[in-house]
Design a protein around this motif. Sequence first.
Motif, PDB file in Angstrom:
ATOM      1  N   THR A 198     -12.635   5.005   4.765  1.00  0.00           N
ATOM      2  CA  THR A 198     -11.289   4.498   4.498  1.00  0.00           C
ATOM      3  C   THR A 198     -11.407   3.011   4.193  1.00  0.00           C
ATOM      4  OG1 THR A 198     -10.370   6.101   6.061  1.00  0.00           O
ATOM      5  CG2 THR A 198      -8.938   4.288   5.390  1.00  0.00           C
ATOM      6  N   TYR A 199     -10.734   2.565   3.124  1.00  0.00           N
ATOM      7  CA  TYR A 199     -10.893   1.189   2.648  1.00  0.00           C
ATOM      8  C   TYR A 199      -9.575   0.424   2.735  1.00  0.00           C
ATOM      9  CZ  TYR A 199     -15.212   3.102   0.757  1.00  0.00           C
ATOM     10  OH  TYR A 199     -16.432   3.718   0.628  1.00  0.00           O
ATOM     11  N   TYR A 200      -9.692  -0.830   3.165  1.00  0.00           N
ATOM     12  CA  TYR A 200      -8.531  -1.709   3.273  1.00  0.00           C
ATOM     13  C   TYR A 200      -8.808  -2.996   2.507  1.00  0.00           C
ATOM     14  CZ  TYR A 200      -7.561   1.316   7.303  1.00  0.00           C
ATOM     15  OH  TYR A 200      -7.343   2.396   8.125  1.00  0.00           O
ATOM     16  N   ILE A 201      -7.777  -3.506   1.856  1.00  0.00           N
ATOM     17  CA  ILE A 201      -7.861  -4.832   1.252  1.00  0.00           C
ATOM     18  C   ILE A 201      -6.929  -5.739   2.044  1.00  0.00           C
ATOM     19  CG2 ILE A 201      -6.045  -4.402  -0.490  1.00  0.00           C
ATOM     20  CD1 ILE A 201      -7.746  -6.131  -2.425  1.00  0.00           C
ATOM     21  N   GLY A 220      -9.400   6.249   0.457  1.00  0.00           N
ATOM     22  CA  GLY A 220      -9.500   7.214   1.541  1.00  0.00           C
ATOM     23  C   GLY A 220      -8.135   7.524   2.129  1.00  0.00           C
ATOM     24  N   ARG A 221      -8.104   7.864   3.407  1.00  0.00           N
ATOM     25  CA  ARG A 221      -6.837   8.163   4.076  1.00  0.00           C
ATOM     26  C   ARG A 221      -7.041   8.089   5.580  1.00  0.00           C
ATOM     27  NH1 ARG A 221      -6.455  14.526   2.221  1.00  0.00           N
ATOM     28  NH2 ARG A 221      -8.472  15.223   3.038  1.00  0.00           N
ATOM     29  N   GLU A 222      -5.959   7.791   6.284  1.00  0.00           N
ATOM     30  CA  GLU A 222      -6.019   7.702   7.738  1.00  0.00           C
ATOM     31  C   GLU A 222      -5.721   9.038   8.400  1.00  0.00           C
ATOM     32  OE1 GLU A 222      -3.256   4.539   8.479  1.00  0.00           O
ATOM     33  OE2 GLU A 222      -4.839   3.011   8.513  1.00  0.00           O
ATOM     34  N   LYS A 223      -4.924   9.876   7.738  1.00  0.00           N
ATOM     35  CA  LYS A 223      -4.574  11.193   8.266  1.00  0.00           C
ATOM     36  C   LYS A 223      -4.922  12.258   7.238  1.00  0.00           C
ATOM     37  CE  LYS A 223      -0.589   9.349  10.824  1.00  0.00           C
ATOM     38  NZ  LYS A 223       0.887   9.438  10.985  1.00  0.00           N
ATOM     39  N   LEU A 224      -5.340  13.425   7.708  1.00  0.00           N
ATOM     40  CA  LEU A 224      -5.695  14.501   6.790  1.00  0.00           C
ATOM     41  C   LEU A 224      -4.500  14.983   5.980  1.00  0.00           C
ATOM     42  CD1 LEU A 224      -8.109  16.612   9.025  1.00  0.00           C
ATOM     43  CD2 LEU A 224      -8.705  15.162   7.075  1.00  0.00           C
ATOM     44  N   SER A 225      -3.305  14.762   6.500  1.00  0.00           N
ATOM     45  CA  SER A 225      -2.108  15.195   5.785  1.00  0.00           C
ATOM     46  C   SER A 225      -1.710  14.228   4.668  1.00  0.00           C
ATOM     47  CB  SER A 225      -0.939  15.344   6.766  1.00  0.00           C
ATOM     48  OG  SER A 225      -0.701  14.117   7.444  1.00  0.00           O
TER      49      SER A 225
END
Length: 380
Positions: free
Chosen positions: A289-292, A309-314
Amino acid sequence: MRYLSLFLLAVVLGACHPQSSNTAQNHSGITLTENNYLDLDTAMMVFKGTTGTSPAADKKFLAAIDKYRNKKDPRGALSLFKASILLQPQAKAYYEMGNALLDLDKPGEALHAYAVAEAMNYKPLYRVFFNMGCAYAHLNKGDSAAEYVITAIEFGYPNVKNILKDPDLLRMNPTAQDYFEWRIRDVLTRGVDPEKMEWAQFTHDMPVLELPTTLDMKYGTTHELPTISFEYERYVAEMRTVEFSRETGEDFLAVGTVRNTDSVRTLVYASHEVFDSEDGSEISAIPFTYYIASYNQTGKLIDKMLIGGREKLSDPFKVATIKANGDFDITSFDLVYEKKVEDSGYANNKLKEQKELNKASYSLGQDGHFVPRNGALTMR
């Protein structure tokens, strides 16, 4: 005579245990030569592409140290430092070569050598920064000399009481000298700000991100990303909510600096969930998971977004493309796997379909905020 002893020890060990002249393997496809070994980009490509160690390079380095430190012959040591570097580029060889070049009053070349040593993460870094300040003093650049010496202080340079007595820092013209001494006295009077020191160390460990680039599902597994220590949770807010167990945890990694101005620094970092699987397959299969994030030059957060990416699978899966000017696009996908990821994980779970949902574009504002373009406001 510590260096002389090391040199003799190396000779004895070499005689007792013969080794090949160079066991280091250069996989970069680039060869260092006398014409390019001080070029930062070239040296780093060879450095990153080299595995193993070179006894021959170490032997040349020890011989150079003996000649430089013990015999006080910087000119004679230069060819040996160079020979060591051409066999295998190492931070210690570049650092000591910089010192020898500075002793020979070649500050321009010394700065190139120190820059490579810094990029190769020579320790302790404050020595590199302090000597770069000395090199700029040789060039009569009081402002640059002050900046690097102050950085050295912030990184823990211990001998602060004698800075204004160092002969390498007392050779500038009156104007440059007065400015330099005013800056140093001001810092020493106010003391070193520990928060500023922490921010300097955090940002120094963040590499410059090669642009343009795409942060997709494969990026984290095809690039060596340095780990960010949890002592920097002040700047990586996600660290504060991590829960560890015997089987799971989360790593945070430095992706790189996107932009650095006088007032704003914009970085990308990643998080990666880690599972204690027996064969390691699950660990490598989990997407990053990537953050700017943008900060002012004291480390205060200005703006932050999840861009990959994503923080939750949903949630939709995001892929970010960062352009050469720092602007970026985020494309969201719906991913369909053969088996439910919630139940089966990612390993040995084939991706059947990825459907593009939407795309949003952002610019890097001069104040550090991410400015939506083309209706991107709905993505925030």
